[in-house]
Design an enzyme around this catalytic site. Structure first.
Site, PDB file in Angstrom:
ATOM      1  N   ASP B 195      10.824 -19.439 -25.974  1.00  0.00           N
ATOM      2  CA  ASP B 195      11.483 -19.533 -25.393  1.00  0.00           C
ATOM      3  C   ASP B 195      11.496 -17.802 -25.169  1.00  0.00           C
ATOM      4  O   ASP B 195      12.663 -17.737 -27.052  1.00  0.00           O
ATOM      5  CB  ASP B 195      13.322 -19.511 -25.022  1.00  0.00           C
ATOM      6  CG  ASP B 195      14.180 -19.227 -23.930  1.00  0.00           C
ATOM      7  OD1 ASP B 195      13.618 -18.307 -23.490  1.00  0.00           O
ATOM      8  OD2 ASP B 195      15.267 -19.693 -24.954  1.00  0.00           O
ATOM      9  N   GLN B 198      15.155 -13.912 -24.296  1.00  0.00           N
ATOM     10  CA  GLN B 198      15.280 -12.239 -25.193  1.00  0.00           C
ATOM     11  C   GLN B 198      14.207 -11.379 -25.050  1.00  0.00           C
ATOM     12  O   GLN B 198      14.612 -10.328 -25.589  1.00  0.00           O
ATOM     13  CB  GLN B 198      16.851 -12.791 -26.459  1.00  0.00           C
ATOM     14  CG  GLN B 198      17.838 -13.661 -25.755  1.00  0.00           C
ATOM     15  CD  GLN B 198      18.325 -12.422 -24.080  1.00  0.00           C
ATOM     16  OE1 GLN B 198      18.533 -10.939 -24.441  1.00  0.00           O
ATOM     17  NE2 GLN B 198      19.227 -12.898 -23.408  1.00  0.00           N
ATOM     18  N   LYS B 221      16.114 -10.293 -16.562  1.00  0.00           N
ATOM     19  CA  LYS B 221      16.505  -9.516 -18.192  1.00  0.00           C
ATOM     20  C   LYS B 221      15.084  -8.084 -18.607  1.00  0.00           C
ATOM     21  O   LYS B 221      14.984  -7.909 -19.635  1.00  0.00           O
ATOM     22  CB  LYS B 221      16.086 -10.519 -19.342  1.00  0.00           C
ATOM     23  CG  LYS B 221      17.524 -11.507 -18.709  1.00  0.00           C
ATOM     24  CD  LYS B 221      17.348 -12.367 -20.324  1.00  0.00           C
ATOM     25  CE  LYS B 221      18.384 -14.512 -20.214  1.00  0.00           C
ATOM     26  NZ  LYS B 221      19.743 -13.602 -20.002  1.00  0.00           N
ATOM     27  N   CYS B 359      26.144 -19.339 -23.179  1.00  0.00           N
ATOM     28  CA  CYS B 359      25.093 -20.058 -22.797  1.00  0.00           C
ATOM     29  C   CYS B 359      24.825 -20.965 -24.164  1.00  0.00           C
ATOM     30  O   CYS B 359      23.451 -20.946 -24.553  1.00  0.00           O
ATOM     31  CB  CYS B 359      24.151 -19.859 -22.144  1.00  0.00           C
ATOM     32  SG  CYS B 359      24.884 -19.755 -20.512  1.00  0.00           S
TER      33      CYS B 359
END
Lengths: 122, 401
Positions: B195, B198, B221, B359
């Site tokens: 993932d 970020q 993002k 989250c």
């Protein structure tokens, strides 16, 4: 900086009736999952009226002040009168306009109390 | 070179005060070139892709596919390994519902970390209910780093089928070097999903070097449009996976009793995609390339160090996640002030912050805090903005005392 009304900060720093209520007739938990506000309310009834109210838990100044004020303001009110209360009631009790983004915080206490009353009536 | 003026929204004022945008981990602002790419699509060549034999469709399709090429080069993948999604969340769900449903069996284990965003947690919880496999979590140490010894022990257990893990926590703001874990997973035949929602905005990604099987991130993002995102999958694996959603474009032939799927990557892009968003993401990637990673990393490192230096002297603030490499993402616990009140009141001063659990409830539970106030910076933020934030935070603390 424009901080909340003194009344709100006072209730936040010195919450009223933040304690267990051993003689409670009804208890209910309420939370705002996204923000982490978490309350447990306890009510004692006398017939159709609210005799005593207390709460425990944690949350932001708005949610904590609102429930603290309610533990004083709702004593002596009938169950039906409390069920009829809404956002306007909370706004006038808090004494300052509450922005849209704080709606859930302001309403957490009242909606949890209303849930407890509905359950007790059922 | 970094130019704040590339981002029109940064000129905005809130109640007469300059906007200080410290919520980049949630969604970043867009440079003019991205905004223009999106509006140009609608103004100049709006039509569907992969369908029309006309000049307009040719241009739309060409630009949509050029965006795919740009993204593929950006992360070191082949173009047919880039599947456009609505964001990282859709990417994880796609893998869970296709690869996961086909390959995970009762009694298997899926390994995650305790620092996962709900997007890389809930899809596996949903599937766990359905199939009956087990979830195991790599612990996070008190400084926010992954417990690598425990992770290695977990990966050596029998019947571990998948390691699905974040490359940077959206709360702790720590970049996780996953190379060792992925190498170990690979040697055990364990599939890996990264993932990068970020991490992709702070560090360059090379999927071949990382050697993961899947990787997901969100375009919004990465200074791109909302509704854009990417799932990277290794070609051989994608080829064997069943399709996700059924509909137009993902098919080759359709009869009344069966269908055959289209080639990669279209097999996983059912229905009309968010064409403008994908084109905008392609432009965002070009924008990042133009500034260059060394400039972004250096600027962010300076901002991170400055922020930490200024916050360190405030005894009423505690930051979760102190390990290195620290990204400019700061989850704060402030004595006597609930994060909601801080975000609300500082918001009225023009400072955009995020309160709550971001989250990621398990990591908050792990640290025993109900919520945090998060400031997340990007390369266009400044020391002056940090100074203003610190000043206002002090005033707020004084008022709540």
């Amino acid at each position: 900086m424009d901080i909340y009304a003194q009344n709100i900060l006072d209730h936040y720093k010195h919450p009223r009736h933040k304690e267990p209520l051993p003689a409670a007739d009804a208890t209910e938990r309420g939370s705002n999952a996204s923000c982490g506000d978490d309350l447990m309310v306890a009510l004692q009834f006398s017939g159709q009226k609210i005799k005593a109210l207390s709460f425990q838990g944690h949350g932001c100044a708005i949610s904590q002040a609102a429930i603290s004020i309610l533990t004083e303001a709702l004593v002596g009110k009938t169950k039906n009168a409390v069920l009829a209360m809404d956002f306007k009631t909370i706004q006038s009790l808090l004494g300052v306009p509450i922005s849209e983004r704080r709606y859930k915080c302001a309403m957490l206490g009242l909606s949890t109390i209303q849930k407890a009353i509905k359950k007790a009536k059922a | 070179m970094i130019r704040r003026s590339d981002f029109p929204i940064l000129k905005k004022k809130i109640a007469g005060r300059p906007l200080v945008y410290f919520d980049n981990a949630s969604s970043a602002q867009k440079p003019m070139s991205v905004i223009r790419a999106v509006s140009d699509f609608y103004r100049k060549y709006n039509t569907n892709v992969h369908r029309g034999f006309n000049p307009l469709a040719e241009e739309a399709t060409g630009r949509y596919e050029a965006a795919r090429e740009a993204v593929a080069r950006f992360i070191g993948a082949r173009r047919e390994e880039i599947i456009f999604t609505r964001g990282a969340t859709e990417g994880v769900n796609l893998v869970a519902r296709t690869w996961g449903e086909t390959n995970l069996k009762k009694g298997d284990t899926v390994v995650l970390s305790l620092a996962e965003h709900h997007a890389n947690l809930v899809p596996w919880l949903q599937l766990e209910d359905k199939i009956g496999f087990k979830l195991a979590y790599i612990p996070v140490k008190i400084d926010g780093s992954l417990d690598l010894a425990a992770a290695q022990e977990l990966l050596r257990r029998p019947r571990v089928k998948l390691l699905s893990i974040t490359q940077a926590s959206n709360v702790l703001g720590i970049f996780y070097d996953l190379s060792k874990l992925i190498r170990l997973a690979k040697s055990k035949g364990i599939m890996t999903l990264v993932d990068a929602a970020q991490s992709a905005t702070h560090r360059p990604i090379d999927v071949r070097r990382l050697d993961c099987d899947f990787l997901v991130f969100s375009g919004h993002k990465l200074w791109g449009p909302t509704g854009s995102g990417v799932l990277y999958g290794r070609r051989e694996i994608l080829a064997k996976m069943p399709p996700f959603m059924g509909g137009g474009d993902m098919i080759d032939t359709v009869y009344i009793d069966h269908f055959t799927t289209n080639e990669l990557p279209y097999k996983f892009e059912a229905g009309t995609p968010d064409i403008a968003a994908a084109i905008g993401l392609g432009e965002a990637v070009r924008y990042v390339n133009k500034i260059g990673w060394p400039t972004i990393i250096k600027t962010e490192r300076e901002l991170t160090n400055y922020f930490l230096r200024r916050i360190k002297v405030l005894p009423f603030v505690r930051i979760l996640g102190t390990a290195k490499p620290k990204l400019p993402v700061f989850a704060m616990v402030i004595d006597g002030i609930h994060p909601h009140d801080a975000a609300d009141l500082l918001g009225s001063e023009g400072i955009i912050l995020r309160p709550g659990r971001h989250c990621a409830q398990p990591i908050h539970d792990h640290y025993g805090v109900p919520a945090t106030l998060r400031a997340s910076l990007s390369f266009y933020n400044t020391r002056t903005e940090i100074d203003y934030f610190i000043k206002k935070l002090k005033e707020l603390h004084q008022a709540f005392k």
